[in-house]
Design an enzyme around this catalytic site. Structure first.
Site, PDB file in Angstrom:
ATOM      1  N   ASP A  98       0.842  -1.209   0.000  1.00  0.00           N
ATOM      2  CA  ASP A  98       0.000   0.000   0.000  1.00  0.00           C
ATOM      3  C   ASP A  98       0.873   1.254   0.000  1.00  0.00           C
ATOM      4  O   ASP A  98       1.808   1.356   0.790  1.00  0.00           O
ATOM      5  CB  ASP A  98      -0.887  -0.022   1.252  1.00  0.00           C
ATOM      6  N   HIS A 100      -0.513   4.503   0.038  1.00  0.00           N
ATOM      7  CA  HIS A 100      -1.230   5.674   0.572  1.00  0.00           C
ATOM      8  C   HIS A 100      -0.586   6.146   1.876  1.00  0.00           C
ATOM      9  O   HIS A 100      -0.464   5.364   2.806  1.00  0.00           O
ATOM     10  CB  HIS A 100      -2.698   5.329   0.805  1.00  0.00           C
ATOM     11  N   SER A 151      -5.357  -4.243   2.179  1.00  0.00           N
ATOM     12  CA  SER A 151      -4.484  -3.819   3.279  1.00  0.00           C
ATOM     13  C   SER A 151      -5.039  -4.228   4.629  1.00  0.00           C
ATOM     14  O   SER A 151      -4.280  -4.457   5.585  1.00  0.00           O
ATOM     15  CB  SER A 151      -4.273  -2.303   3.253  1.00  0.00           C
TER      16      SER A 151
HETATM   17 CO1  B1M Z   1      -5.795   5.373  -4.100  1.00  0.00          CO
HETATM   18  N1  B1M Z   1      -7.353   4.285  -3.677  1.00  0.00           N
HETATM   19  N2  B1M Z   1      -5.091   3.947  -5.209  1.00  0.00           N
HETATM   20  N3  B1M Z   1      -4.367   6.604  -4.494  1.00  0.00           N
HETATM   21  N4  B1M Z   1      -6.816   6.686  -3.211  1.00  0.00           N
HETATM   22  C1  B1M Z   1      -8.290   4.804  -2.676  1.00  0.00           C
HETATM   23  C2  B1M Z   1      -7.947   4.303  -1.279  1.00  0.00           C
HETATM   24  C3  B1M Z   1      -9.669   4.229  -3.211  1.00  0.00           C
HETATM   25  C4  B1M Z   1     -10.732   4.036  -2.129  1.00  0.00           C
HETATM   26  C5  B1M Z   1     -10.192   5.149  -4.327  1.00  0.00           C
HETATM   27  C6  B1M Z   1     -11.444   4.601  -5.012  1.00  0.00           C
HETATM   28  O1  B1M Z   1     -11.374   3.759  -5.845  1.00  0.00           O
HETATM   29  N5  B1M Z   1     -12.601   5.061  -4.662  1.00  0.00           N
HETATM   30  C7  B1M Z   1      -9.218   2.888  -3.881  1.00  0.00           C
HETATM   31  C8  B1M Z   1      -9.192   1.642  -2.972  1.00  0.00           C
HETATM   32  C9  B1M Z   1     -10.253   0.654  -3.342  1.00  0.00           C
HETATM   33  C10 B1M Z   1     -10.148  -0.634  -2.610  1.00  0.00           C
HETATM   34  O2  B1M Z   1      -9.166  -1.084  -2.107  1.00  0.00           O
HETATM   35  N6  B1M Z   1     -11.270  -1.277  -2.587  1.00  0.00           N
HETATM   36  C11 B1M Z   1      -7.822   3.249  -4.350  1.00  0.00           C
HETATM   37  C12 B1M Z   1      -7.118   2.568  -5.377  1.00  0.00           C
HETATM   38  C13 B1M Z   1      -7.898   1.507  -6.101  1.00  0.00           C
HETATM   39  C14 B1M Z   1      -5.784   2.870  -5.713  1.00  0.00           C
HETATM   40  C15 B1M Z   1      -4.891   2.162  -6.760  1.00  0.00           C
HETATM   41  C16 B1M Z   1      -5.009   0.624  -6.801  1.00  0.00           C
HETATM   42  C17 B1M Z   1      -5.212   2.790  -8.124  1.00  0.00           C
HETATM   43  C18 B1M Z   1      -4.462   2.186  -9.291  1.00  0.00           C
HETATM   44  O3  B1M Z   1      -3.264   2.233  -9.365  1.00  0.00           O
HETATM   45  N7  B1M Z   1      -5.224   1.627 -10.187  1.00  0.00           N
HETATM   46  C19 B1M Z   1      -3.501   2.605  -6.323  1.00  0.00           C
HETATM   47  C20 B1M Z   1      -2.943   1.681  -5.249  1.00  0.00           C
HETATM   48  C21 B1M Z   1      -1.479   1.717  -5.134  1.00  0.00           C
HETATM   49  C22 B1M Z   1      -1.019   0.902  -3.950  1.00  0.00           C
HETATM   50  O4  B1M Z   1      -1.245   1.283  -2.821  1.00  0.00           O
HETATM   51  N8  B1M Z   1      -0.398  -0.219  -4.200  1.00  0.00           N
HETATM   52  C23 B1M Z   1      -3.811   3.939  -5.717  1.00  0.00           C
HETATM   53  C24 B1M Z   1      -2.945   5.030  -5.727  1.00  0.00           C
HETATM   54  C25 B1M Z   1      -3.227   6.278  -5.215  1.00  0.00           C
HETATM   55  C26 B1M Z   1      -2.337   7.501  -5.405  1.00  0.00           C
HETATM   56  C27 B1M Z   1      -0.840   7.160  -5.353  1.00  0.00           C
HETATM   57  C28 B1M Z   1      -2.658   8.122  -6.742  1.00  0.00           C
HETATM   58  C29 B1M Z   1      -2.868   8.431  -4.254  1.00  0.00           C
HETATM   59  C30 B1M Z   1      -2.086   8.294  -2.928  1.00  0.00           C
HETATM   60  C31 B1M Z   1      -0.995   9.310  -2.748  1.00  0.00           C
HETATM   61  C32 B1M Z   1      -0.390   9.244  -1.376  1.00  0.00           C
HETATM   62  O5  B1M Z   1      -0.976   8.815  -0.401  1.00  0.00           O
HETATM   63  N9  B1M Z   1       0.827   9.692  -1.296  1.00  0.00           N
HETATM   64  C33 B1M Z   1      -4.270   7.869  -4.004  1.00  0.00           C
HETATM   65  C34 B1M Z   1      -5.290   8.580  -3.313  1.00  0.00           C
HETATM   66  C35 B1M Z   1      -5.002  10.020  -2.967  1.00  0.00           C
HETATM   67  C36 B1M Z   1      -6.530   7.969  -2.947  1.00  0.00           C
HETATM   68  C37 B1M Z   1      -7.783   8.624  -2.299  1.00  0.00           C
HETATM   69  C38 B1M Z   1      -8.494   9.395  -3.386  1.00  0.00           C
HETATM   70  C39 B1M Z   1      -7.543   9.536  -1.107  1.00  0.00           C
HETATM   71  C40 B1M Z   1      -6.734   8.951   0.039  1.00  0.00           C
HETATM   72  C41 B1M Z   1      -6.296  10.014   1.007  1.00  0.00           C
HETATM   73  O6  B1M Z   1      -5.158  10.468   1.008  1.00  0.00           O
HETATM   74  N10 B1M Z   1      -7.219  10.523   1.849  1.00  0.00           N
HETATM   75  C42 B1M Z   1      -8.578   7.345  -1.838  1.00  0.00           C
HETATM   76  C43 B1M Z   1     -10.079   7.536  -1.756  1.00  0.00           C
HETATM   77  C44 B1M Z   1     -10.573   7.764  -0.355  1.00  0.00           C
HETATM   78  O7  B1M Z   1      -9.925   7.495   0.621  1.00  0.00           O
HETATM   79  N11 B1M Z   1     -11.770   8.229  -0.253  1.00  0.00           N
HETATM   80  C45 B1M Z   1      -7.989   6.259  -2.670  1.00  0.00           C
HETATM   81  C46 B1M Z   1      -6.950  11.581   2.808  1.00  0.00           C
HETATM   82  C47 B1M Z   1      -6.346  10.991   4.105  1.00  0.00           C
HETATM   83  C48 B1M Z   1      -6.124  12.097   5.125  1.00  0.00           C
HETATM   84  O8  B1M Z   1      -7.285  10.066   4.607  1.00  0.00           O
HETATM   85  O9  B1M Z   1      -5.641   8.146   4.476  1.00  0.00           O
HETATM   86  O10 B1M Z   1      -8.107   7.742   4.913  1.00  0.00           O
HETATM   87  P1  B1M Z   1      -6.910   8.593   5.061  1.00  0.00           P
HETATM   88  O11 B1M Z   1      -6.597   8.761   6.627  1.00  0.00           O
HETATM   89  C49 B1M Z   1      -7.609   9.079   7.557  1.00  0.00           C
HETATM   90  C50 B1M Z   1      -8.216   7.857   8.250  1.00  0.00           C
HETATM   91  O12 B1M Z   1      -8.342   6.747   7.397  1.00  0.00           O
HETATM   92  C51 B1M Z   1      -7.340   7.633   9.448  1.00  0.00           C
HETATM   93  O13 B1M Z   1      -6.947   8.964   9.801  1.00  0.00           O
HETATM   94  C52 B1M Z   1      -6.965   9.839   8.671  1.00  0.00           C
HETATM   95  C53 B1M Z   1      -7.769  11.063   9.032  1.00  0.00           C
HETATM   96  O14 B1M Z   1      -7.345  11.683  10.205  1.00  0.00           O
HETATM   97  N12 B1M Z   1      -6.127   6.819   9.376  1.00  0.00           N
HETATM   98  C54 B1M Z   1      -5.522   6.394  10.520  1.00  0.00           C
HETATM   99  C55 B1M Z   1      -5.396   6.381   8.344  1.00  0.00           C
HETATM  100  N13 B1M Z   1      -4.360   5.677   8.764  1.00  0.00           N
HETATM  101  C56 B1M Z   1      -4.405   5.667  10.092  1.00  0.00           C
HETATM  102  C57 B1M Z   1      -3.542   5.068  11.039  1.00  0.00           C
HETATM  103  C58 B1M Z   1      -3.855   5.221  12.389  1.00  0.00           C
HETATM  104  C59 B1M Z   1      -4.966   5.959  12.784  1.00  0.00           C
HETATM  105  C60 B1M Z   1      -5.821   6.543  11.867  1.00  0.00           C
HETATM  106  O15 B1M Z   1      -3.110   4.711  13.374  1.00  0.00           O
HETATM  107  C61 B1M Z   1      -1.928   4.049  13.065  1.00  0.00           C
END
Ligand code: B1M
Length: 213
Positions: A98, A100, A151
Protein backbone atom coordinates in the site's frame (compact mmCIF):
# COMPACT_ATOMS: atom_id res chain seq x y z
CA UNK A 1 -17.74 30.07 -4.56
CA UNK A 2 -17.69 30.19 -0.75
CA UNK A 3 -14.35 29.52 0.94
CA UNK A 4 -15.15 25.95 2.03
CA UNK A 5 -16.11 24.97 -1.49
CA UNK A 6 -13.00 26.58 -2.95
CA UNK A 7 -10.86 24.57 -0.54
CA UNK A 8 -12.51 21.30 -1.61
CA UNK A 9 -12.09 22.30 -5.24
CA UNK A 10 -8.31 22.76 -4.99
CA UNK A 11 -8.11 19.10 -4.03
CA UNK A 12 -10.59 17.90 -6.64
CA UNK A 13 -8.99 19.90 -9.42
CA UNK A 14 -5.42 19.24 -8.29
CA UNK A 15 -4.67 22.93 -8.45
CA UNK A 16 -2.62 25.08 -6.05
CA UNK A 17 -3.49 28.45 -7.62
CA UNK A 18 -4.77 30.58 -4.72
CA UNK A 19 -4.61 27.68 -2.25
CA UNK A 20 -2.32 29.33 0.30
CA UNK A 21 -4.29 32.59 0.37
CA UNK A 22 -7.51 30.67 0.94
CA UNK A 23 -5.87 28.55 3.65
CA UNK A 24 -4.76 31.75 5.40
CA UNK A 25 -8.32 33.03 5.25
CA UNK A 26 -9.63 29.70 6.53
CA UNK A 27 -7.22 29.88 9.49
CA UNK A 28 -8.98 33.03 10.69
CA UNK A 29 -12.20 31.00 11.06
CA UNK A 30 -11.24 27.40 11.67
CA UNK A 31 -8.57 25.33 13.39
CA UNK A 32 -6.06 23.62 11.07
CA UNK A 33 -7.56 20.21 11.88
CA UNK A 34 -11.08 21.40 11.11
CA UNK A 35 -9.85 22.60 7.73
CA UNK A 36 -8.24 19.23 7.04
CA UNK A 37 -11.11 17.09 8.35
CA UNK A 38 -13.73 19.32 6.73
CA UNK A 39 -13.29 20.82 3.25
CA UNK A 40 -9.97 19.14 2.38
CA UNK A 41 -11.18 15.63 3.32
CA UNK A 42 -14.43 16.33 1.50
CA UNK A 43 -12.41 17.12 -1.62
CA UNK A 44 -10.42 13.88 -1.22
CA UNK A 45 -13.60 11.86 -0.86
CA UNK A 46 -14.89 13.43 -4.06
CA UNK A 47 -11.61 12.53 -5.78
CA UNK A 48 -12.09 8.93 -4.64
CA UNK A 49 -15.62 8.87 -6.09
CA UNK A 50 -14.55 10.41 -9.39
CA UNK A 51 -11.68 7.96 -9.66
CA UNK A 52 -14.05 5.11 -8.91
CA UNK A 53 -16.37 6.29 -11.68
CA UNK A 54 -13.43 6.48 -14.12
CA UNK A 55 -13.71 10.25 -14.31
CA UNK A 56 -10.18 10.76 -13.02
CA UNK A 57 -6.98 8.89 -13.88
CA UNK A 58 -4.26 7.92 -11.39
CA UNK A 59 -2.04 10.83 -12.51
CA UNK A 60 -4.82 13.25 -11.59
CA UNK A 61 -5.39 11.60 -8.21
CA UNK A 62 -1.67 11.94 -7.61
CA UNK A 63 -1.95 15.68 -8.29
CA UNK A 64 -4.83 15.93 -5.82
CA UNK A 65 -2.65 14.13 -3.27
CA UNK A 66 0.13 16.67 -3.94
CA UNK A 67 -2.26 19.54 -3.22
CA UNK A 68 -3.41 17.83 -0.02
CA UNK A 69 0.20 17.40 1.08
CA UNK A 70 0.99 21.05 0.35
CA UNK A 71 -2.06 22.14 2.35
CA UNK A 72 -1.18 19.91 5.30
CA UNK A 73 2.45 21.16 5.37
CA UNK A 74 1.22 24.75 5.28
CA UNK A 75 -1.21 24.11 8.15
CA UNK A 76 1.18 22.03 10.26
CA UNK A 77 2.94 24.95 12.03
CA UNK A 78 -0.45 26.35 13.09
CA UNK A 79 -1.52 23.14 14.80
CA UNK A 80 -1.88 22.99 18.54
CA UNK A 81 1.15 21.61 20.32
CA UNK A 82 0.89 20.07 23.78
CA UNK A 83 3.29 18.51 26.26
CA UNK A 84 6.88 18.64 25.22
CA UNK A 85 7.45 15.74 27.61
CA UNK A 86 8.12 12.34 26.05
CA UNK A 87 4.99 10.22 26.31
CA UNK A 88 6.28 7.25 24.38
CA UNK A 89 7.77 6.00 21.17
CA UNK A 90 5.60 4.86 18.29
CA UNK A 91 6.60 2.89 15.22
CA UNK A 92 4.41 3.91 12.28
CA UNK A 93 4.00 2.35 8.85
CA UNK A 94 1.74 1.93 5.86
CA UNK A 95 1.43 -1.84 5.37
CA UNK A 96 3.02 -3.95 2.65
CA UNK A 97 1.52 -3.40 -0.81
CA UNK A 98 0.00 0.00 0.00
CA UNK A 99 1.39 3.40 -1.02
CA UNK A 100 -1.23 5.67 0.57
CA UNK A 101 0.50 7.85 3.15
CA UNK A 102 -1.41 11.10 3.66
CA UNK A 103 -3.42 9.70 6.56
CA UNK A 104 -0.36 8.04 8.10
CA UNK A 105 1.63 11.26 7.86
CA UNK A 106 -1.23 13.13 9.50
CA UNK A 107 -1.07 10.63 12.35
CA UNK A 108 2.66 11.31 12.63
CA UNK A 109 2.11 15.07 12.80
CA UNK A 110 -0.59 14.83 15.44
CA UNK A 111 1.31 12.36 17.61
CA UNK A 112 4.58 14.28 17.44
CA UNK A 113 2.77 17.53 18.25
CA UNK A 114 1.45 15.84 21.35
CA UNK A 115 4.52 14.45 23.03
CA UNK A 116 5.17 11.21 21.17
CA UNK A 117 8.35 10.27 19.39
CA UNK A 118 7.36 8.82 16.03
CA UNK A 119 9.53 6.56 13.91
CA UNK A 120 7.87 6.71 10.51
CA UNK A 121 8.94 3.73 8.40
CA UNK A 122 7.12 4.98 5.30
CA UNK A 123 4.99 3.02 2.84
CA UNK A 124 4.80 -0.60 1.64
CA UNK A 125 6.44 -1.79 4.84
CA UNK A 126 6.69 -5.59 5.02
CA UNK A 127 6.25 -7.27 8.42
CA UNK A 128 9.92 -8.29 8.57
CA UNK A 129 10.94 -4.62 8.33
CA UNK A 130 8.61 -3.78 11.21
CA UNK A 131 10.06 -6.59 13.29
CA UNK A 132 13.63 -5.41 12.58
CA UNK A 133 12.72 -1.81 13.42
CA UNK A 134 10.97 -2.95 16.58
CA UNK A 135 14.14 -4.68 17.79
CA UNK A 136 16.21 -1.60 17.07
CA UNK A 137 13.85 1.10 18.34
CA UNK A 138 12.01 -0.67 21.16
CA UNK A 139 8.82 1.36 20.68
CA UNK A 140 5.93 1.46 23.15
CA UNK A 141 3.33 0.88 20.44
CA UNK A 142 3.01 0.17 16.72
CA UNK A 143 0.71 2.03 14.34
CA UNK A 144 -0.37 0.54 11.00
CA UNK A 145 -2.13 2.40 8.22
CA UNK A 146 -3.64 1.06 5.00
CA UNK A 147 -6.37 2.22 2.63
CA UNK A 148 -6.88 -0.66 0.26
CA UNK A 149 -9.30 -3.47 1.00
CA UNK A 150 -6.39 -5.91 0.71
CA UNK A 151 -4.48 -3.82 3.28
CA UNK A 152 -6.97 -4.76 5.97
CA UNK A 153 -6.04 -8.40 5.28
CA UNK A 154 -2.37 -7.44 5.24
CA UNK A 155 -2.79 -5.95 8.71
CA UNK A 156 -4.01 -9.30 10.02
CA UNK A 157 -0.98 -11.00 8.43
CA UNK A 158 1.32 -8.35 9.87
CA UNK A 159 -0.21 -8.80 13.34
CA UNK A 160 0.42 -12.53 13.08
CA UNK A 161 4.07 -12.00 12.03
CA UNK A 162 4.60 -9.57 14.90
CA UNK A 163 3.16 -12.13 17.31
CA UNK A 164 5.45 -14.83 15.91
CA UNK A 165 8.37 -12.48 16.56
CA UNK A 166 7.24 -12.24 20.20
CA UNK A 167 6.00 -8.68 19.94
CA UNK A 168 2.98 -7.71 22.04
CA UNK A 169 3.02 -3.92 22.48
CA UNK A 170 -0.30 -2.17 21.74
CA UNK A 171 -1.17 -2.10 18.06
CA UNK A 172 -3.08 0.84 16.59
CA UNK A 173 -4.67 0.36 13.18
CA UNK A 174 -6.44 2.79 10.88
CA UNK A 175 -7.40 3.50 7.28
CA UNK A 176 -10.41 3.88 5.04
CA UNK A 177 -11.04 0.19 4.26
CA UNK A 178 -10.82 -0.86 7.89
CA UNK A 179 -13.66 -1.18 10.40
CA UNK A 180 -13.81 -1.64 14.13
CA UNK A 181 -15.49 -4.98 13.55
CA UNK A 182 -12.76 -6.25 11.21
CA UNK A 183 -10.16 -5.04 13.71
CA UNK A 184 -11.79 -6.86 16.60
CA UNK A 185 -12.65 -10.06 14.71
CA UNK A 186 -9.76 -10.50 12.30
CA UNK A 187 -6.75 -8.54 13.53
CA UNK A 188 -7.01 -8.79 17.32
CA UNK A 189 -7.30 -12.58 17.00
CA UNK A 190 -3.92 -12.78 15.32
CA UNK A 191 -2.10 -10.78 17.98
CA UNK A 192 -1.00 -11.26 21.57
CA UNK A 193 -1.23 -7.65 22.72
CA UNK A 194 -4.03 -5.09 22.65
CA UNK A 195 -5.33 -3.97 19.25
CA UNK A 196 -7.14 -0.66 18.77
CA UNK A 197 -9.06 0.71 15.80
CA UNK A 198 -8.68 4.46 15.22
CA UNK A 199 -11.18 6.17 12.94
CA UNK A 200 -8.95 9.19 12.45
CA UNK A 201 -5.67 10.67 13.61
CA UNK A 202 -7.17 12.43 16.66
CA UNK A 203 -8.86 9.20 17.69
CA UNK A 204 -5.44 7.53 17.44
CA UNK A 205 -3.94 10.17 19.74
CA UNK A 206 -6.75 9.78 22.27
CA UNK A 207 -6.34 6.01 22.34
CA UNK A 208 -2.59 6.22 22.88
CA UNK A 209 -3.08 8.83 25.60
CA UNK A 210 -5.53 6.53 27.37
CA UNK A 211 -3.28 3.49 27.30
CA UNK A 212 -0.15 5.42 28.29
CA UNK A 213 -1.89 6.91 31.35
CO1 B1M B 1 -5.80 5.37 -4.10
N1 B1M B 1 -7.35 4.28 -3.68
N2 B1M B 1 -5.09 3.95 -5.21
N3 B1M B 1 -4.37 6.60 -4.49
N4 B1M B 1 -6.82 6.69 -3.21
C1 B1M B 1 -8.29 4.80 -2.68
C2 B1M B 1 -7.95 4.30 -1.28
C3 B1M B 1 -9.67 4.23 -3.21
C4 B1M B 1 -10.73 4.04 -2.13
C5 B1M B 1 -10.19 5.15 -4.33
C6 B1M B 1 -11.44 4.60 -5.01
O1 B1M B 1 -11.37 3.76 -5.84
N5 B1M B 1 -12.60 5.06 -4.66
C7 B1M B 1 -9.22 2.89 -3.88
C8 B1M B 1 -9.19 1.64 -2.97
C9 B1M B 1 -10.25 0.65 -3.34
C10 B1M B 1 -10.15 -0.63 -2.61
O2 B1M B 1 -9.17 -1.08 -2.11
N6 B1M B 1 -11.27 -1.28 -2.59
C11 B1M B 1 -7.82 3.25 -4.35
C12 B1M B 1 -7.12 2.57 -5.38
C13 B1M B 1 -7.90 1.51 -6.10
C14 B1M B 1 -5.78 2.87 -5.71
C15 B1M B 1 -4.89 2.16 -6.76
C16 B1M B 1 -5.01 0.62 -6.80
C17 B1M B 1 -5.21 2.79 -8.12
C18 B1M B 1 -4.46 2.19 -9.29
O3 B1M B 1 -3.26 2.23 -9.36
N7 B1M B 1 -5.22 1.63 -10.19
C19 B1M B 1 -3.50 2.61 -6.32
C20 B1M B 1 -2.94 1.68 -5.25
C21 B1M B 1 -1.48 1.72 -5.13
C22 B1M B 1 -1.02 0.90 -3.95
O4 B1M B 1 -1.24 1.28 -2.82
N8 B1M B 1 -0.40 -0.22 -4.20
C23 B1M B 1 -3.81 3.94 -5.72
C24 B1M B 1 -2.94 5.03 -5.73
C25 B1M B 1 -3.23 6.28 -5.21
C26 B1M B 1 -2.34 7.50 -5.41
C27 B1M B 1 -0.84 7.16 -5.35
C28 B1M B 1 -2.66 8.12 -6.74
C29 B1M B 1 -2.87 8.43 -4.25
C30 B1M B 1 -2.09 8.29 -2.93
C31 B1M B 1 -1.00 9.31 -2.75
C32 B1M B 1 -0.39 9.24 -1.38
O5 B1M B 1 -0.98 8.82 -0.40
N9 B1M B 1 0.83 9.69 -1.30
C33 B1M B 1 -4.27 7.87 -4.00
C34 B1M B 1 -5.29 8.58 -3.31
C35 B1M B 1 -5.00 10.02 -2.97
C36 B1M B 1 -6.53 7.97 -2.95
C37 B1M B 1 -7.78 8.62 -2.30
C38 B1M B 1 -8.49 9.39 -3.39
C39 B1M B 1 -7.54 9.54 -1.11
C40 B1M B 1 -6.73 8.95 0.04
C41 B1M B 1 -6.30 10.01 1.01
O6 B1M B 1 -5.16 10.47 1.01
N10 B1M B 1 -7.22 10.52 1.85
C42 B1M B 1 -8.58 7.34 -1.84
C43 B1M B 1 -10.08 7.54 -1.76
C44 B1M B 1 -10.57 7.76 -0.36
O7 B1M B 1 -9.93 7.49 0.62
N11 B1M B 1 -11.77 8.23 -0.25
C45 B1M B 1 -7.99 6.26 -2.67
C46 B1M B 1 -6.95 11.58 2.81
C47 B1M B 1 -6.35 10.99 4.10
C48 B1M B 1 -6.12 12.10 5.12
O8 B1M B 1 -7.29 10.07 4.61
O9 B1M B 1 -5.64 8.15 4.48
O10 B1M B 1 -8.11 7.74 4.91
P1 B1M B 1 -6.91 8.59 5.06
O11 B1M B 1 -6.60 8.76 6.63
C49 B1M B 1 -7.61 9.08 7.56
C50 B1M B 1 -8.22 7.86 8.25
O12 B1M B 1 -8.34 6.75 7.40
C51 B1M B 1 -7.34 7.63 9.45
O13 B1M B 1 -6.95 8.96 9.80
C52 B1M B 1 -6.96 9.84 8.67
C53 B1M B 1 -7.77 11.06 9.03
O14 B1M B 1 -7.34 11.68 10.21
N12 B1M B 1 -6.13 6.82 9.38
C54 B1M B 1 -5.52 6.39 10.52
C55 B1M B 1 -5.40 6.38 8.34
N13 B1M B 1 -4.36 5.68 8.76
C56 B1M B 1 -4.41 5.67 10.09
C57 B1M B 1 -3.54 5.07 11.04
C58 B1M B 1 -3.86 5.22 12.39
C59 B1M B 1 -4.97 5.96 12.78
C60 B1M B 1 -5.82 6.54 11.87
O15 B1M B 1 -3.11 4.71 13.37
C61 B1M B 1 -1.93 4.05 13.06
Amino acid sequence: YPLEERLSNYIVEGSKDGLIDDLKEALSRYTPLDIINGPLMKGMQRVGQLFNDNELIVAEVLQSAEVMKTAVSFLEPYMEKNDSTQKGKILLATVKGDVHDIGKNLVEIILSNNGYEVINLGIKVPPEQLVAAFKQEKPDAIGLSGLLVKSAQQMAITAQDLKTAGIDVPLLVGGAALTRKFTENKIANEYDGLVFYAKDAMDGLNILNQISD
